[in-house]
Design an enzyme around this catalytic site. Structure first.
Site, PDB file in Angstrom:
ATOM      1  CB  CYS A 102      -0.928   0.121   1.196  1.00 27.95           C
ATOM      2  SG  CYS A 102      -2.089  -1.228   1.351  1.00 27.95           S
ATOM      3  NE  ARG A 142       4.584   1.662  -0.352  1.00 26.71           N
ATOM      4  CZ  ARG A 142       5.663   1.399   0.353  1.00 26.71           C
ATOM      5  NH1 ARG A 142       6.847   1.624  -0.157  1.00 26.71           N
ATOM      6  NH2 ARG A 142       5.575   0.909   1.563  1.00 26.71           N
ATOM      7  CD1 TRP A 145      -0.310  -6.068  -3.395  1.00 23.13           C
ATOM      8  CD2 TRP A 145      -0.378  -6.752  -1.267  1.00 23.13           C
ATOM      9  NE1 TRP A 145       0.037  -7.396  -3.363  1.00 23.13           N
ATOM     10  CE2 TRP A 145       0.005  -7.845  -2.073  1.00 23.13           C
ATOM     11  CE3 TRP A 145      -0.491  -6.958   0.098  1.00 23.13           C
ATOM     12  CZ2 TRP A 145       0.282  -9.105  -1.565  1.00 23.13           C
ATOM     13  CZ3 TRP A 145      -0.214  -8.214   0.614  1.00 23.13           C
ATOM     14  CH2 TRP A 145       0.160  -9.272  -0.218  1.00 23.13           C
ATOM     15  CG  ASN A 160       1.888   0.756   4.071  1.00 20.78           C
ATOM     16  OD1 ASN A 160       1.578  -0.417   3.848  1.00 20.78           O
ATOM     17  ND2 ASN A 160       3.140   1.171   4.047  1.00 20.78           N
ATOM     18  N   GLY A 161      -0.189  -0.998   6.201  1.00 13.76           N
ATOM     19  CA  GLY A 161       0.242  -1.893   7.278  1.00 13.76           C
ATOM     20  C   GLY A 161      -0.887  -2.843   7.643  1.00 13.76           C
ATOM     21  CD  GLU A 188      16.478 -12.572  -9.731  1.00 14.33           C
ATOM     22  OE1 GLU A 188      16.017 -13.169  -8.752  1.00 14.33           O
ATOM     23  OE2 GLU A 188      16.110 -11.430 -10.058  1.00 14.33           O
ATOM     24  CE  LYS A 216      12.979 -10.463 -11.567  1.00 11.34           C
ATOM     25  NZ  LYS A 216      13.835 -10.298 -10.421  1.00 11.34           N
ATOM     26  CD  GLU A 267       9.319 -10.996  -9.994  1.00 11.59           C
ATOM     27  OE1 GLU A 267       8.727 -10.624  -8.973  1.00 11.59           O
ATOM     28  OE2 GLU A 267      10.525 -10.838 -10.153  1.00 11.59           O
ATOM     29  CG  HIS A 321      19.139 -36.464  -7.982  1.00 11.91           C
ATOM     30  ND1 HIS A 321      19.515 -37.743  -7.639  1.00 11.91           N
ATOM     31  CD2 HIS A 321      20.279 -35.804  -8.296  1.00 11.91           C
ATOM     32  CE1 HIS A 321      20.832 -37.857  -7.722  1.00 11.91           C
ATOM     33  NE2 HIS A 321      21.312 -36.688  -8.129  1.00 11.91           N
ATOM     34  CE  LYS A 349      11.105  -2.396  -6.767  1.00 11.96           C
ATOM     35  NZ  LYS A 349      11.695  -3.524  -7.504  1.00 11.96           N
TER      36      LYS A 349
HETATM   37  C1  F6R Z   1      11.452  -9.987  -7.352  1.00 11.43           C
HETATM   38  C2  F6R Z   1      11.357  -9.031  -6.294  1.00 11.43           C
HETATM   39  C3  F6R Z   1      11.115  -9.519  -4.912  1.00 11.43           C
HETATM   40  C4  F6R Z   1      12.010  -8.746  -3.925  1.00 11.43           C
HETATM   41  C5  F6R Z   1      11.683  -9.148  -2.493  1.00 11.43           C
HETATM   42  C6  F6R Z   1      12.589  -8.448  -1.488  1.00 11.43           C
HETATM   43  O1  F6R Z   1      11.693  -9.391  -8.579  1.00 11.43           O
HETATM   44  O2  F6R Z   1      11.468  -7.860  -6.512  1.00 11.43           O
HETATM   45  O3  F6R Z   1      11.323 -10.887  -4.807  1.00 11.43           O
HETATM   46  O4  F6R Z   1      13.337  -9.027  -4.228  1.00 11.43           O
HETATM   47  O5  F6R Z   1      10.355  -8.827  -2.209  1.00 11.43           O
HETATM   48  O6  F6R Z   1      12.468  -7.062  -1.576  1.00 11.43           O
HETATM   49  P1  F6R Z   1      13.529  -6.101  -0.917  1.00 11.43           P
HETATM   50  O7  F6R Z   1      14.809  -6.273  -1.651  1.00 11.43           O
HETATM   51  O8  F6R Z   1      12.962  -4.725  -1.063  1.00 11.43           O
HETATM   52  O9  F6R Z   1      13.676  -6.523   0.514  1.00 11.43           O
END
Ligand code: F6R
Length: 609
Positions: free
Chosen positions: A2, A27, A74, A98-99, A481, A485, A488, A504, A604
């Site tokens: 949020c 967010r 969110w 937010n929270g 990773e 990517k 998501e 395995h 984010k």
């Molecule tokens: C993936 C992504 C998330 C963040 C994770 C940690 O692309 O962005 O997996 O890496 O939520 O976020 P931070 O780095 O802000 O703690």
């Protein structure tokens, strides 16, 4: 999660709030809403879905005033409907939050017994009731807020308006981010700096349970005993231009292309050019670092993958045993912190709730903490014993790209530094790695120039339902990773595996419909082994996409498609191998027409557990 914003001043309040919300949309984007003090009343407009829906709704209804708050959500409690959208109003009070209020059910029940009625399923509405209740018993605005928030458990950043208070609003927080932006005859609050950087770069932060009373001329901060606190402001270096797309179709694409610059900014100021040695001024007086007996790296998602690369680096260069833990697991597993344990939480936002809690858990058990963060003044950065800031600049795309490579860069620097401090890293070796690191940004630029070659591969495979990503050693986390990517932003199922593990289990998945992306740079000890894995995949008709090294003539014979990278030392290779994987995910997502910068269900900054 949020985003909240608040503004008081002479600008068009609605415009400031909508623009700020647009910058906070990363967010959360389940719903959005604004409240503006128009004359002596408060008008609230909200809408389910993205901010564009709210904008449409406001098109014929311009709210003008000098004071307002806004929210992009969110959803945590209650579905993403208009009713559950913020701001929430009760009586005189309108709030954005937010929270998560963890004890909201208990509070709601006791308020209902007193006759309070609720219209939404949110935890937030309870806060508006508590403030109004204190107002009704004769407390003034500030006391009413203090009394209400003292009953809350959990996390909150709040913007609070009252119809009876047309010239001021209140902000307060606990365990959720909130910054205050100071201007001339105008003030701002926001969940994050990009929301207000167009108007001011002068920022103040608020500590937990402090209450900020915001008027046009100034912000007065009170501590939990309602004593006034003097808080100085500082200037942030992020500029408005950094939060624009600058002609790129998506922030993610821009951020992929920003990686050479971000790496230069992160690395260069920490290299002594005359000696090619690392300088980490931030850690210069931390004598404990010469006798670290164990390192624990903590992070979530992409940052967790950076931790996995960090394990290789610290063990190889500083010869210190390293544990990697997901923050959400570490905090609940009764971890052992031995004397001289260094804990390194890694977080782009510096606000990830699990990483913050894991770090605090480790601190409570006596660890020394050095955070790697991108956002100055973020909670993790302020709570760690020491901080190493990456200089990625604002990362707006929800899928992390430049934050990841700058986290890796910082892990190289930290590994070299620890190795020097404990005497385990020979000087020539430090020089070699530093020189290699300095060569990486131009090599990435040369790769960026050729990324479009991957578009053909995307066209060929974008309709596939599952992808397998394989890597080994230091490139195993890169396979994870790459898969993350793709998942998501394209919503295609993808799994990352250590290539040696393929037989395995995951080999059962391979058939002619399964693309297998293999990270196989030359020069690694396990390169030959990966070729055997590829043979096994080909024997089952798997479609192999190889991320290989220029001049490698053996790997292509096992691949259907290849993308070649310039040669570099294996230890540095993750900085190159991740780039095509980021772009492959991007290009597939674009073909599928998904919302690349704001993929569904994600936010984010994950400030809830
Ligand atoms: C993936 C992504 C998330 C963040 C994770 C940690 O692309 O962005 O997996 O890496 O939520 O976020 P931070 O780095 O802000 O703690």
């Amino acid at each position: 999660m949020c985003g909240i914003i608040g503004y008081i001043g002479d600008r068009d309040v609605l415009e400031v709030i909508l623009e700020g919300l647009q910058r906070l949309e990363y967010r959360g984007y389940d719903s959005a809403g604004v409240a503006v003090m128009t004359g002596d009343d408060l008008e609230v407009v909200k809408s389910a879905g993205k901010l564009s829906n709210l904008r449409d709704k406001l098109r014929d209804r311009h709210l003008s005033g000098r004071l307002g708050i806004g929210h992009t959500r969110w959803a945590t409690h209650g579905k993403p409907s208009e009713t559950n959208a913020h701001p929430h109003r009760h009586g005189n009070i309108v709030i954005v939050h937010n929270g998560i209020v963890e004890n909201y059910l208990e509070l709601k029940r006791s308020l209902m017994l007193e006759g309070h009625e609720f219209y939404s399923e949110t935890d937030t509405e309870v806060i508006a009731h508590l403030i109004q209740r204190a107002f009704d018993t004769g407390y003034d605005f500030v006391h009413a807020v203090k009394i209400a928030v003292s009953r809350l458990e959990g996390s909150f950043a709040l913007g609070i308006l009252a119809t009876s208070e047309p010239d001021r609003f209140i902000a307060t927080k606990r365990n959720s981010p909130l910054v205050i932006g100071c201007g001339k005859d105008e003030q701002f609050i926001a969940s994050d700096i990009p929301a207000i950087v167009n108007y001011t770069r002068e920022i103040k932060h608020l500590e937990d349970d402090e209450i900020a009373v915001v008027t046009r001329q100034k912000v007065v901060i009170y501590d939990r005993n309602l004593e006034i606190v003097e808080r100085s402001s500082h200037n942030v270096t992020w500029s408005p231009i950094m939060v624009e797309k600058l002609g790129y179709k998506h922030f993610m694409l821009k951020e992929i292309h920003e990686q050479p610059r971000a790496l230069i900014d992160t690395i260069m100021e920490r290299v002594d050019k005359s000696t090619n040695r690392i300088i980490l001024e931030e850690l210069e007086n931390v004598s404990e670092l010469s006798q670290v007996s164990k390192v624990v790296l903590l992070g979530c998602g992409t940052a967790g993958h950076a931790c996995m690369v960090g394990k290789f680096l610290i063990e190889k260069l500083a010869r210190i045993p390293v544990e990697v833990d997901l923050s959400s697991e570490y905090r609940y597993r009764d971890p052992i912190v031995l004397p001289d344990t260094l804990v390194v939480p890694i977080s782009q936002s510096g606000e990830t709730a699990d990483t913050l809690a894991a770090m605090n858990e480790a601190k409570g058990r006596g660890a020394i903490t050095v955070a790697i963060c991108n956002v100055i003044d973020s909670t993790i950065a302020r709570s760690a014993d020491h901080v190493l800031f990456t200089h990625a600049g604002p990362e707006i795309g929800v899928a992390s790209t430049k934050a990841f490579t700058t986290q890796l860069a910082m892990l190289y620097l930290l590994s070299l530094y620890l190795g020097r401090k404990n005497g385990k890293l020979p000087l020539e070796h430090e020089h070699d790695i530093v020189l290699g690191l300095l060569r990486i940004p131009p090599l990435i630029s040369s790769v960026l120039d050729r990324l479009v070659e991957l578009d053909n591969i995307s066209h060929r495979f974008f309709h596939c339902r599952d992808f397998l990503y394989l890597g080994r050693g230091i490139n195993y986390p890169i396979a994870l990773e790459g898969a993350l990517k793709l998942k998501e932003i394209s919503y295609i199922h993808a799994e990352g595996y250590a290539a040696g593990e393929m037989k395995h289990g995951p080999i059962a998945l391979i058939d002619e419909h399964m693309p297998v992306v293999v990270v196989a740079p030359m020069g690694s000890r396990t390169h030959e082994k990966i070729l055997s894995n590829l043979e096994e995949a080909k024997a089952r008709n798997g479609k192999v996409i190889g991320i290989i090294t220029e001049g490698d003539h053996s790997t292509p014979q096992f691949c259907d498609e290849v993308f070649s990278l310039p040669l570099c030392a294996e230890v540095l290779s993750p900085l190159l191998t991740v780039i095509p994987l980021q772009y492959l995910a991007y290009s597939i997502a674009v073909l599928l027409g998904t919302d690349v910068d704001q993929p569904r269900n994600l936010a984010k900054s994950v400030t809830v557990e």
